[in-house]
Design a protein around this motif. Structure first.
Motif, PDB file in Angstrom:
ATOM      1  N   GLU A  16      24.204  35.280  49.175  1.00  0.00           N
ATOM      2  CA  GLU A  16      24.784  35.322  47.826  1.00  0.00           C
ATOM      3  C   GLU A  16      24.575  36.666  47.580  1.00  0.00           C
ATOM      4  OE1 GLU A  16      22.117  31.904  48.842  1.00  0.00           O
ATOM      5  OE2 GLU A  16      22.087  33.848  49.793  1.00  0.00           O
ATOM      6  N   ASN A  17      24.322  37.415  48.417  1.00  0.00           N
ATOM      7  CA  ASN A  17      23.846  39.190  47.823  1.00  0.00           C
ATOM      8  C   ASN A  17      24.673  40.337  48.227  1.00  0.00           C
ATOM      9  OD1 ASN A  17      22.024  38.552  45.915  1.00  0.00           O
ATOM     10  ND2 ASN A  17      19.966  39.172  47.458  1.00  0.00           N
ATOM     11  N   ASN A  18      25.504  39.242  49.262  1.00  0.00           N
ATOM     12  CA  ASN A  18      26.351  40.611  50.477  1.00  0.00           C
ATOM     13  C   ASN A  18      27.538  39.648  50.288  1.00  0.00           C
ATOM     14  OD1 ASN A  18      23.481  40.053  52.012  1.00  0.00           O
ATOM     15  ND2 ASN A  18      24.352  42.096  52.139  1.00  0.00           N
ATOM     16  N   PHE A  19      27.828  38.313  50.055  1.00  0.00           N
ATOM     17  CA  PHE A  19      29.392  37.555  49.728  1.00  0.00           C
ATOM     18  C   PHE A  19      29.656  37.387  48.389  1.00  0.00           C
ATOM     19  CE2 PHE A  19      33.947  35.727  50.172  1.00  0.00           C
ATOM     20  CZ  PHE A  19      34.087  36.418  51.199  1.00  0.00           C
ATOM     21  N   LEU A  20      30.554  37.916  47.554  1.00  0.00           N
ATOM     22  CA  LEU A  20      30.367  37.320  46.214  1.00  0.00           C
ATOM     23  C   LEU A  20      31.770  37.614  45.813  1.00  0.00           C
ATOM     24  CD1 LEU A  20      28.567  40.706  45.948  1.00  0.00           C
ATOM     25  CD2 LEU A  20      26.828  39.365  44.073  1.00  0.00           C
ATOM     26  N   LEU A  21      31.425  36.254  44.876  1.00  0.00           N
ATOM     27  CA  LEU A  21      32.995  35.446  44.774  1.00  0.00           C
ATOM     28  C   LEU A  21      32.875  35.795  43.079  1.00  0.00           C
ATOM     29  CD1 LEU A  21      32.983  31.492  46.674  1.00  0.00           C
ATOM     30  CD2 LEU A  21      34.543  33.777  46.903  1.00  0.00           C
ATOM     31  N   LEU A  22      33.889  36.392  42.335  1.00  0.00           N
ATOM     32  CA  LEU A  22      34.026  37.071  41.075  1.00  0.00           C
ATOM     33  C   LEU A  22      34.764  35.812  40.351  1.00  0.00           C
ATOM     34  CD1 LEU A  22      34.592  40.925  42.154  1.00  0.00           C
ATOM     35  CD2 LEU A  22      32.558  39.883  41.416  1.00  0.00           C
ATOM     36  N   GLY A  23      35.469  35.082  41.137  1.00  0.00           N
ATOM     37  CA  GLY A  23      36.176  34.117  40.349  1.00  0.00           C
ATOM     38  C   GLY A  23      37.960  34.568  39.747  1.00  0.00           C
ATOM     39  N   LYS A  24      38.521  33.795  38.871  1.00  0.00           N
ATOM     40  CA  LYS A  24      39.102  34.187  38.563  1.00  0.00           C
ATOM     41  C   LYS A  24      39.835  35.709  37.684  1.00  0.00           C
ATOM     42  CE  LYS A  24      42.543  30.998  36.212  1.00  0.00           C
ATOM     43  NZ  LYS A  24      42.947  29.347  35.451  1.00  0.00           N
ATOM     44  N   LYS A  25      40.413  36.235  37.772  1.00  0.00           N
ATOM     45  CA  LYS A  25      40.437  37.769  37.193  1.00  0.00           C
ATOM     46  C   LYS A  25      42.260  37.885  36.913  1.00  0.00           C
ATOM     47  CE  LYS A  25      36.418  38.671  37.258  1.00  0.00           C
ATOM     48  NZ  LYS A  25      35.287  38.922  36.127  1.00  0.00           N
ATOM     49  N   THR A  26      42.822  38.078  35.441  1.00  0.00           N
ATOM     50  CA  THR A  26      44.031  38.351  35.131  1.00  0.00           C
ATOM     51  C   THR A  26      44.325  39.284  35.684  1.00  0.00           C
ATOM     52  OG1 THR A  26      43.472  37.160  33.565  1.00  0.00           O
ATOM     53  CG2 THR A  26      45.906  38.573  33.714  1.00  0.00           C
ATOM     54  N   ASN A  27      43.474  40.340  36.372  1.00  0.00           N
ATOM     55  CA  ASN A  27      43.478  41.910  36.523  1.00  0.00           C
ATOM     56  C   ASN A  27      42.898  42.359  37.533  1.00  0.00           C
ATOM     57  OD1 ASN A  27      43.962  44.648  36.922  1.00  0.00           O
ATOM     58  ND2 ASN A  27      43.406  45.087  34.894  1.00  0.00           N
ATOM     59  N   PRO A  28      43.335  41.985  39.122  1.00  0.00           N
ATOM     60  CA  PRO A  28      42.520  42.264  39.772  1.00  0.00           C
ATOM     61  C   PRO A  28      42.599  43.873  40.575  1.00  0.00           C
ATOM     62  CG  PRO A  28      44.320  41.667  40.422  1.00  0.00           C
ATOM     63  CD  PRO A  28      44.495  41.387  39.309  1.00  0.00           C
ATOM     64  N   TYR A  29      43.517  44.391  39.889  1.00  0.00           N
ATOM     65  CA  TYR A  29      44.087  46.146  40.321  1.00  0.00           C
ATOM     66  C   TYR A  29      42.388  46.476  40.390  1.00  0.00           C
ATOM     67  CZ  TYR A  29      48.349  43.907  40.241  1.00  0.00           C
ATOM     68  OH  TYR A  29      49.764  43.022  40.472  1.00  0.00           O
ATOM     69  N   PRO A  30      41.696  46.884  39.172  1.00  0.00           N
ATOM     70  CA  PRO A  30      40.318  47.553  38.790  1.00  0.00           C
ATOM     71  C   PRO A  30      39.513  47.211  40.070  1.00  0.00           C
ATOM     72  CG  PRO A  30      41.061  46.777  36.820  1.00  0.00           C
ATOM     73  CD  PRO A  30      41.843  46.087  38.305  1.00  0.00           C
ATOM     74  N   PHE A  31      39.298  45.775  40.948  1.00  0.00           N
ATOM     75  CA  PHE A  31      38.462  45.946  41.731  1.00  0.00           C
ATOM     76  C   PHE A  31      38.982  46.562  43.318  1.00  0.00           C
ATOM     77  CE2 PHE A  31      38.429  42.925  38.013  1.00  0.00           C
ATOM     78  CZ  PHE A  31      36.844  42.396  37.827  1.00  0.00           C
ATOM     79  N   MET A  32      40.186  45.874  43.097  1.00  0.00           N
ATOM     80  CA  MET A  32      41.153  46.632  44.369  1.00  0.00           C
ATOM     81  C   MET A  32      40.863  48.316  44.399  1.00  0.00           C
ATOM     82  SD  MET A  32      44.712  45.486  45.337  1.00  0.00           S
ATOM     83  CE  MET A  32      44.739  43.356  45.098  1.00  0.00           C
ATOM     84  N   GLN A  33      41.113  48.824  43.136  1.00  0.00           N
ATOM     85  CA  GLN A  33      41.012  50.245  43.346  1.00  0.00           C
ATOM     86  C   GLN A  33      39.663  51.112  43.946  1.00  0.00           C
ATOM     87  OE1 GLN A  33      42.927  52.728  42.395  1.00  0.00           O
ATOM     88  NE2 GLN A  33      42.854  53.915  40.428  1.00  0.00           N
ATOM     89  N   VAL A  34      38.799  49.973  43.490  1.00  0.00           N
ATOM     90  CA  VAL A  34      37.241  51.248  43.935  1.00  0.00           C
ATOM     91  C   VAL A  34      36.809  49.906  45.349  1.00  0.00           C
ATOM     92  CG1 VAL A  34      36.663  51.829  41.253  1.00  0.00           C
ATOM     93  CG2 VAL A  34      35.936  48.712  42.576  1.00  0.00           C
TER      94      VAL A  34
END
Length: 416
Positions: A284-302
């Motif tokens: 639960e603390n290692n594999f995290l489902l963030l759900g639907k995001k209209t803009n996924p790019y800030p998550f990819m970026q980091v």
């Protein structure tokens, strides 16, 4: 001026929908009048549609393909509701007695076939009609056009369909567009008699838009996470292999890699099963489902590493987007993988297995030099490919004026 119809289901968050947005943004509207037919006007990407494309009104009967059976019956579309029930029962039986892992494609195929008599035809005739998402029965059967084009985005050799019924439908089209050469070859393994119809047009990418969206300020838990961060953007489905990712991280954690975090941006029908698997493995603390995001790019970026753990793909839009953001990329060795990544240059291909994914991540975790090399190669690669649309214009037919895509860039609506 050529009249063009483009048809698809809706604008829910997904790779196919993002590629459609990019194509519409870069279309040559000086020489083409584009009508966009969406069966249902829904989805977070609706506001990103080009304003130069004419969005047609919904047709009630076609909205049923994004509704539950109870909603269809409530709308008094009894014959379409009955066809949906019949398709589901037939697909379930096929899955049960023939051991089909994912009968959903077959069910969708039957759903359209049974519903066709109750669906209205389009009155307007077009120079070209494009069906952007399978199954393509609407354009094949209900649209009048001088030329018809169908798009393929996935590896059809890996999905269960009724081949005979499919071939009858494909034959109604003058051209079939594959998004990569590998996607074309995998398609022809199943439908070899259609070889003369198939051409390749890659998904249109918009590097400037992706980079600008990556800098948008969002609630992003990755920013303050100092662990080695893996990111996947995908639908939560069997095809995308997120269950394999969970199992791979379990292997890594058991080997002592407690400083890894795997974030998944996306939603889908497998969410409940994945949460159960994550809990079963105490991740639960290692594999995290963030759900639907209209803009996924800030998550990819980091991310420290972008991983696509898919069982099959046509050409994953998200992988190209991660490369545009200069991320080190690892993908599984699905049949079309070589068309997506130049091994060791702009990405890495690992064995398509839980063990293969775990070993691939472990190698990249230790090999910082390789990660940096992948990043730098992506940074200096030009991902612009608007020229791919010229292939489509040749299919549509000649114009008096030459195409100038530089003048046809479209202003997007705000993300909101």
């Amino acid at each position: 001026m050529k009249n063009v119809l483009i048809a698809s289901f809706d604008m829910e968050v997904g790779g196919v929908e993002r590629s459609l947005i990019s194509m519409l943004d870069n279309f040559d509207y000086r020489n083409h009048k584009v009508d966009l037919m969406l069966y249902k006007h829904q989805g977070d990407f609706m506001e990103l549609l080009s304003q130069k494309a004419n969005l047609l009104d919904e047709i009630r009967q076609y909205t049923t393909f994004r509704k539950s059976i109870s909603e269809i019956l409530k709308d008094k579309e009894f014959f379409i509701g009955a066809s949906r029930v019949l398709a589901k029962v037939s697909a379930d039986l096929k899955g049960r007695f023939q051991g089909v892992t994912e009968p959903g494609y077959y069910q969708m195929q039957l759903m359209w076939k049974y519903a066709l008599p109750f669906l209205p035809k389009m009155e307007k005739e077009y120079d070209v009609a494009i069906s952007y998402l399978w199954p393509h029965y609407f354009v094949a059967e209900k649209v009048k056009a001088k030329r018809k084009v169908a798009w393929i985005h996935t590896d059809y050799s890996t999905v269960e369909t009724d081949v005979a019924k499919d071939v009858d439908m494909w034959k109604k089209f003058d051209y079939i567009v594959a998004v990569s050469d590998a996607c074309k070859q995998s398609f022809l393994k199943k439908y070899h008699e259609l070889e003369k119809k198939v051409i390749v047009i890659e998904n249109i990418t918009s590097p400037d838009f992706i980079k600008s969206m990556a800098n948008e300020v969002v609630d992003n838990p990755l920013i303050n996470d100092n662990r080695f961060k893996i990111v996947t953007v995908a639908r939560l489905s069997h095809a995308k292999g997120i269950d394999q990712a969970v199992k791979a991280l379990k292997l890594l954690k058991d080997k002592g890699y407690s400083d890894m975090a795997w974030y998944v941006v996306g939603y889908g029908g497998d969410e409940a099963k994945l949460k159960e698997l994550i809990s079963q493995y105490d991740l639960e603390n290692n594999f995290l489902l963030l759900g639907k995001k209209t803009n996924p790019y800030p998550f990819m970026q980091v991310a420290d590493l972008y991983v696509q753990p898919s069982r099959y793909e046509g050409k994953a839009v998200t992988v190209g987007e991660a490369q545009i953001l200069s991320k080190p990329v690892m993908i599984t060795n699905y049949s079309t993988a070589s068309s997506q990544v130049d091994e060791g240059v702009d990405g890495v291909i690992c064995e398509l297995s839980v063990q293969g994914i775990a070993e691939g991540i472990e190698n990249l975790y230790y090999d910082q030099e390789l990660r940096v090399r992948l990043e730098m190669n992506c940074k200096y690669k030009d991902f612009r490919n608007n020229y791919e649309l010229e292939k489509l214009y040749k299919v549509i037919g000649p114009h008096e004026k030459k195409h100038n895509l530089a003048d046809s860039k479209e202003h997007r609506r705000g993300v909101g």
